[in-house]
Design an enzyme around this catalytic site. Structure first.
Site, PDB file in Angstrom:
ATOM      1  N   HIS A  54      38.514  49.072 -70.715  1.00 58.48           N
ATOM      2  CA  HIS A  54      38.197  50.491 -70.470  1.00 58.48           C
ATOM      3  C   HIS A  54      37.684  50.710 -69.048  1.00 58.48           C
ATOM      4  O   HIS A  54      37.937  51.754 -68.446  1.00 58.48           O
ATOM      5  CB  HIS A  54      37.122  50.970 -71.454  1.00 58.48           C
TER       6      HIS A  54
ATOM      7  N   HIS B 201      38.409  44.542 -75.152  1.00 60.06           N
ATOM      8  CA  HIS B 201      38.752  45.960 -75.300  1.00 60.06           C
ATOM      9  C   HIS B 201      37.865  46.828 -74.391  1.00 60.06           C
ATOM     10  O   HIS B 201      38.364  47.714 -73.684  1.00 60.06           O
ATOM     11  CB  HIS B 201      38.573  46.350 -76.772  1.00 60.06           C
ATOM     12  N   GLU B 202      36.573  46.565 -74.412  1.00 60.23           N
ATOM     13  CA  GLU B 202      35.636  47.405 -73.641  1.00 60.23           C
ATOM     14  C   GLU B 202      35.752  47.153 -72.139  1.00 60.23           C
ATOM     15  O   GLU B 202      35.656  48.088 -71.345  1.00 60.23           O
ATOM     16  CB  GLU B 202      34.191  47.181 -74.118  1.00 60.23           C
TER      17      GLU B 202
ATOM     18  N   CYS C 202      40.797  52.527 -81.283  1.00 65.42           N
ATOM     19  CA  CYS C 202      39.930  52.949 -80.172  1.00 65.42           C
ATOM     20  C   CYS C 202      39.432  54.362 -80.459  1.00 65.42           C
ATOM     21  O   CYS C 202      40.208  55.217 -80.880  1.00 65.42           O
ATOM     22  CB  CYS C 202      40.724  52.920 -78.865  1.00 65.42           C
TER      23      CYS C 202
HETATM   24 ZN    ZN Z   1      38.348  51.900 -76.876  1.00 63.91          ZN
END
Ligand code: ZN
Length: 200
Positions: free
Chosen positions: A181, A177-178, A135
């Site tokens: 966030h 993953h995004e 990341c």
């Molecule tokens: Zn990330």
């Protein structure tokens, strides 16, 4: 995904100067783990705001930051903006150091630039995949993370149009993953802790 030090207001009502830098400003730094903005739930972007010049400038800035890093995905909180927005792009040149067998196993294929506002992600099927993940906000480290192999996302693109995408393999990992966030979750919350490793 791999590749302001102050948490900015997480509301769309924040002063415009806090949401996006002026056009001639240097690129914002990528916020690193420990910053509050990476741990907060980002705010929805009202549909009517997506096509505003301010929001368009934010998208442009995020694309630049992602490409300069370089990374295959970047969420708004990573530049200190607590809004539900991310960009992703995976280019053939980013795969130069991977083998064809590795790309095949991961389902890694080039992805043209995509922008998602207010994405809703649905994980599909039982199949999982475990690979090293990094990341841009946890710079210099990777770890093994189990993710769903396939996912479907619905959101709004940078033109304010509905945008849905069903995908498997590496792009599905980027989406997970995004989207994480935007909910204040980092891969280190999901990693196999003993695989956590420093990289060059
Ligand atoms: Zn990330």
């Amino acid at each position: 995904m791999r590749s302001i030090r102050t948490a900015l207001p997480s509301s769309i009502l924040a002063p415009s100067s806090a949401v996006t830098p002026p056009p001639d400003a240097p690129l914002p730094e990528i916020v690193q783990v420990g910053a509050e903005v990476l741990r907060a739930r980002a705010a929805e972007v009202p549909l009517a705001d997506i096509t505003s010049s301010e929001m368009q400038r934010l998208v442009k800035t995020m694309i630049e930051v992602m490409r300069v890093a370089p990374g295959v995905g970047l969420a708004a909180p990573q530049i200190g903006v607590g809004l539900r927005l991310f960009v992703l792009e995976d280019k053939p040149e980013y795969m130069a150091r991977t083998t064809a067998a590795d790309r095949e196993a991961r389902g890694r294929v080039p992805v043209p630039l995509k922008v998602f506002f207010n994405p809703v992600l649905r994980l599909l099927g039982e199949r999982k995949a475990t690979y090293l993940e990094g990341c841009l906000s946890v710079a210099g480290f990777v770890a093994l993370v189990e993710r769903s192999f396939e996912a479907e996302i619905e959101g709004t693109d940078e033109h304010g149009a509905p945008h849905a995408w069903r995908v498997g393999g590496w792009p599905a990992r980027i989406l997970q993953h995004e989207t994480d966030h935007l909910d204040g979750t980092l891969y280190i919350d999901r990693m196999q802790t003993r695989s956590f490793a420093k990289v060059d």
